[in-house]
Structures are given as C-alpha cells and as structure tokens.
Design a protein around this motif. Structure first.
Motif, PDB file in Angstrom:
ATOM      1  N   ARG A  28      64.889  27.414  15.203  1.00  0.00           N
ATOM      2  CA  ARG A  28      66.061  28.125  14.913  1.00  0.00           C
ATOM      3  C   ARG A  28      65.734  29.888  15.069  1.00  0.00           C
ATOM      4  N   HIS A  29      66.728  30.463  15.292  1.00  0.00           N
ATOM      5  CA  HIS A  29      66.744  31.887  15.464  1.00  0.00           C
ATOM      6  C   HIS A  29      67.711  32.553  14.781  1.00  0.00           C
ATOM      7  N   CYS A  30      67.515  33.883  14.601  1.00  0.00           N
ATOM      8  CA  CYS A  30      68.507  34.614  14.044  1.00  0.00           C
ATOM      9  C   CYS A  30      68.888  35.579  15.183  1.00  0.00           C
ATOM     10  N   ILE A  31      70.414  35.779  15.259  1.00  0.00           N
ATOM     11  CA  ILE A  31      70.957  36.608  16.198  1.00  0.00           C
ATOM     12  C   ILE A  31      70.768  38.072  15.745  1.00  0.00           C
ATOM     13  N   ARG A  32      70.605  39.152  16.469  1.00  0.00           N
ATOM     14  CA  ARG A  32      70.590  40.375  16.197  1.00  0.00           C
ATOM     15  C   ARG A  32      71.278  41.425  17.040  1.00  0.00           C
ATOM     16  N   LEU A  33      71.486  42.560  16.554  1.00  0.00           N
ATOM     17  CA  LEU A  33      72.134  43.347  17.557  1.00  0.00           C
ATOM     18  C   LEU A  33      71.541  44.829  17.406  1.00  0.00           C
ATOM     19  N   LYS A  34      71.717  45.629  18.399  1.00  0.00           N
ATOM     20  CA  LYS A  34      71.033  47.070  18.005  1.00  0.00           C
ATOM     21  C   LYS A  34      72.294  47.886  18.494  1.00  0.00           C
ATOM     22  N   GLU A 115      79.936  49.660  20.865  1.00  0.00           N
ATOM     23  CA  GLU A 115      79.297  49.478  19.452  1.00  0.00           C
ATOM     24  C   GLU A 115      77.908  49.207  19.559  1.00  0.00           C
ATOM     25  N   VAL A 116      77.644  48.026  20.501  1.00  0.00           N
ATOM     26  CA  VAL A 116      76.238  47.267  20.679  1.00  0.00           C
ATOM     27  C   VAL A 116      75.552  47.670  22.104  1.00  0.00           C
ATOM     28  N   SER A 117      74.249  47.965  21.849  1.00  0.00           N
ATOM     29  CA  SER A 117      73.367  48.240  23.106  1.00  0.00           C
ATOM     30  C   SER A 117      72.411  46.906  23.558  1.00  0.00           C
ATOM     31  N   ALA A 118      72.318  46.106  22.503  1.00  0.00           N
ATOM     32  CA  ALA A 118      71.514  44.932  22.957  1.00  0.00           C
ATOM     33  C   ALA A 118      71.695  43.797  21.873  1.00  0.00           C
ATOM     34  N   VAL A 119      71.622  42.702  22.422  1.00  0.00           N
ATOM     35  CA  VAL A 119      71.526  41.587  21.432  1.00  0.00           C
ATOM     36  C   VAL A 119      70.291  40.637  21.834  1.00  0.00           C
ATOM     37  N   PHE A 120      69.588  40.313  20.946  1.00  0.00           N
ATOM     38  CA  PHE A 120      68.398  39.579  20.797  1.00  0.00           C
ATOM     39  C   PHE A 120      68.087  38.623  19.940  1.00  0.00           C
ATOM     40  N   THR A 121      67.012  37.609  20.116  1.00  0.00           N
ATOM     41  CA  THR A 121      66.882  36.511  19.056  1.00  0.00           C
ATOM     42  C   THR A 121      65.517  36.894  18.452  1.00  0.00           C
ATOM     43  N   VAL A 122      65.391  36.212  17.219  1.00  0.00           N
ATOM     44  CA  VAL A 122      63.957  36.407  16.547  1.00  0.00           C
ATOM     45  C   VAL A 122      63.777  35.102  15.902  1.00  0.00           C
ATOM     46  N   LEU A 144      60.349  46.325  -2.566  1.00  0.00           N
ATOM     47  CA  LEU A 144      59.306  46.839  -1.220  1.00  0.00           C
ATOM     48  C   LEU A 144      60.088  46.983  -0.478  1.00  0.00           C
ATOM     49  N   LEU A 145      59.838  48.127   0.446  1.00  0.00           N
ATOM     50  CA  LEU A 145      60.811  48.372   1.823  1.00  0.00           C
ATOM     51  C   LEU A 145      59.926  47.717   3.046  1.00  0.00           C
ATOM     52  N   HIS A 146      60.549  46.659   3.611  1.00  0.00           N
ATOM     53  CA  HIS A 146      59.719  46.063   4.669  1.00  0.00           C
ATOM     54  C   HIS A 146      60.388  46.414   6.039  1.00  0.00           C
ATOM     55  N   SER A 147      58.935  46.501   6.860  1.00  0.00           N
ATOM     56  CA  SER A 147      59.631  46.734   8.285  1.00  0.00           C
ATOM     57  C   SER A 147      58.879  45.714   9.346  1.00  0.00           C
ATOM     58  N   PHE A 148      59.248  45.312  10.434  1.00  0.00           N
ATOM     59  CA  PHE A 148      58.624  44.369  11.383  1.00  0.00           C
ATOM     60  C   PHE A 148      58.915  45.239  12.707  1.00  0.00           C
ATOM     61  N   GLN A 149      57.874  44.777  13.397  1.00  0.00           N
ATOM     62  CA  GLN A 149      57.816  45.437  15.037  1.00  0.00           C
ATOM     63  C   GLN A 149      58.052  43.914  15.679  1.00  0.00           C
ATOM     64  N   PHE A 150      59.003  43.988  16.340  1.00  0.00           N
ATOM     65  CA  PHE A 150      59.123  42.675  17.302  1.00  0.00           C
ATOM     66  C   PHE A 150      59.222  42.984  18.593  1.00  0.00           C
ATOM     67  N   SER A 155      63.177  40.557  26.945  1.00  0.00           N
ATOM     68  CA  SER A 155      63.614  41.897  27.793  1.00  0.00           C
ATOM     69  C   SER A 155      62.515  42.775  27.958  1.00  0.00           C
ATOM     70  N   GLY A 156      61.372  42.410  27.137  1.00  0.00           N
ATOM     71  CA  GLY A 156      60.320  43.204  27.228  1.00  0.00           C
ATOM     72  C   GLY A 156      60.303  44.507  26.307  1.00  0.00           C
ATOM     73  N   SER A 157      61.174  44.635  25.745  1.00  0.00           N
ATOM     74  CA  SER A 157      61.599  45.810  24.595  1.00  0.00           C
ATOM     75  C   SER A 157      60.861  45.390  23.125  1.00  0.00           C
ATOM     76  N   HIS A 158      60.774  46.481  22.497  1.00  0.00           N
ATOM     77  CA  HIS A 158      60.268  46.401  21.199  1.00  0.00           C
ATOM     78  C   HIS A 158      61.109  46.970  20.215  1.00  0.00           C
ATOM     79  N   TYR A 159      61.578  46.110  19.069  1.00  0.00           N
ATOM     80  CA  TYR A 159      62.508  46.618  18.120  1.00  0.00           C
ATOM     81  C   TYR A 159      61.771  46.539  16.812  1.00  0.00           C
ATOM     82  N   GLN A 160      62.139  47.729  16.062  1.00  0.00           N
ATOM     83  CA  GLN A 160      61.824  47.744  14.691  1.00  0.00           C
ATOM     84  C   GLN A 160      63.119  47.192  13.720  1.00  0.00           C
ATOM     85  N   ILE A 161      62.658  46.248  13.094  1.00  0.00           N
ATOM     86  CA  ILE A 161      63.645  45.671  12.132  1.00  0.00           C
ATOM     87  C   ILE A 161      63.009  45.854  10.590  1.00  0.00           C
TER      88      ILE A 161
END
Length: 207
Positions: A28-34, A115-122, A144-150, A155-161
């Motif tokens: 199972r994955h979550c769809i995201r957008l940037k 509106e959207v520059s990228a869509v990826f799954t996590v 707490l304020l949470h942050s993830f580096q995915f 794509s080889g890209s790195h995203y901060q969530i």
C-alpha cells in the motif's frame, strides 16, 4: 474561524501482487504531489491532493474527489472511498478533513502543470520508521512537528515531507497498518482521536 475550509484527499494505493505460491503480497502506498513554486500558498511543499470547498460540492468527499481529478487527473469513479477522518486545523486556522480511499495500482497520474510539478508514491511503512525521520517542538504547535526525507527510487529525487502532511501520513499509517511507529509521535497511537479533538477544541476556543 475562517469561512472557507480546505478539504484534502488522502489517497491510499493498494497494489495487488501475488508471489509464485499465489499469496497476496499487496503493497500500500500514499499518493503525494509537489506544488509548483509559483503558487501563492504552500509553494514547493509536498502535500496531498485537495483544496478549498467549492459551492457546487455536495460534501467533503465531493470536494476531495474533485480536487484530486483537477490536480492529478484521478477520475472520481476510480476511487473507493473508505472513510473521512476527524478535522484538523492547519497553521493558517483552516479546517482540513482527510478523506481516505483506495485506488488501483495501474492508475497513471496526469499532473496539472499549473499546480503540480511531481506526483510520487511513498510506502505507508516508511512513516513508521525512525530512519529519515526527525521531529522537534515549535512555538504555537501542539505536539511535535514531524519531518521525513524521502528518496524517491523512481525519479531519483529527494522530497521533504513535513508538517500537517507528515502528521496525516503518520496517522493513516498507524490506523491502516496497526503498527506503532519507532519514534515518538506526540499522540497516543491507540487513541489518536482524543489528542486531535482536544487540540482542535483548544484552538477554536482562542478564535
């Protein structure tokens, strides 16, 4: 409280896979957008498809489905809506109601270039692991304020969530996987409703 509330769609993908023995090994994955950098709000941030309610929307589910179609080309009839979660107030004082649904793994996003520059799954599992996760306290933020580096392997890209997107991802992962994260979440994973309801009531009382 502000008159227009944003309602966001949380889309959970279920990929149906079977191994040689015919055993279902679904992932199972979550769809995201940037968001594109030129947007006036949340520029360059990773978030779920969604947005403000339109007068023609019948309810929050209708809003979420419409926004997902406009932003990433997801047809409403291809979403199996499971539920809506409790409203959470964002940093701007607007209520966000997460809508959870399943879609087929074969869905191919068609991002709206305005509106959207990228869509990826996590993978949901990612939001329960200590690795690539950090958290800290921030003024005016309950819990707490949470942050993830995915690192996106496709794509080889790195995203901060981070922020609201991160806490929603953690929440859905806890509920869907029934697994306690390896890190401190700031809320009771066995009873998250009480924590978020308390925070919402507290913020509303200050308006």
């Amino acid at each position: 409280m502000k008159s227009q509330n944003p309602f966001k769609l949380q889309v959970v993908m279920q990929q149906n896979r079977k191994n040689a023995k015919g055993v279902d090994t679904s992932a199972r994955h979550c769809i995201r957008l940037k968001l594109q950098m030129q947007l006036r709000t949340n520029a360059g941030e990773v978030c779920f498809p969604g947005g403000k309610r339109d007068p023609r929307d019948r309810d929050v589910v209708d809003t979420a489905l419409r926004e997902a179609e406009e932003e990433i080309g997801l047809p409403p009839d291809q979403v199996d809506v499971v539920c809506t979660l409790f409203p959470i107030m964002n940093k701007s004082g607007l209520l966000v109601t997460p809508v959870v649904g399943f879609i087929e793994a074969s869905f191919s996003p068609r991002p709206n270039p305005a509106e959207v520059s990228a869509v990826f799954t996590v993978p949901l599992e990612f939001f329960t692991r200590e690795i690539d996760h950090s958290s800290y306290s921030a003024p005016g933020i309950a819990g707490l304020l949470h942050s993830f580096q995915f690192p996106d392997p496709e794509s080889g890209s790195h995203y901060q969530i981070w922020g609201l997107t991160a806490i929603l991802a953690i929440l859905v992962s806890v509920l869907a996987l029934r697994k306690k994260p390896e890190f401190e979440t700031g809320f009771d994973s066995d009873d998250p409703v009480s924590f978020f309801q308390h925070n919402l009531n507290k913020r509303i009382s200050k308006l």
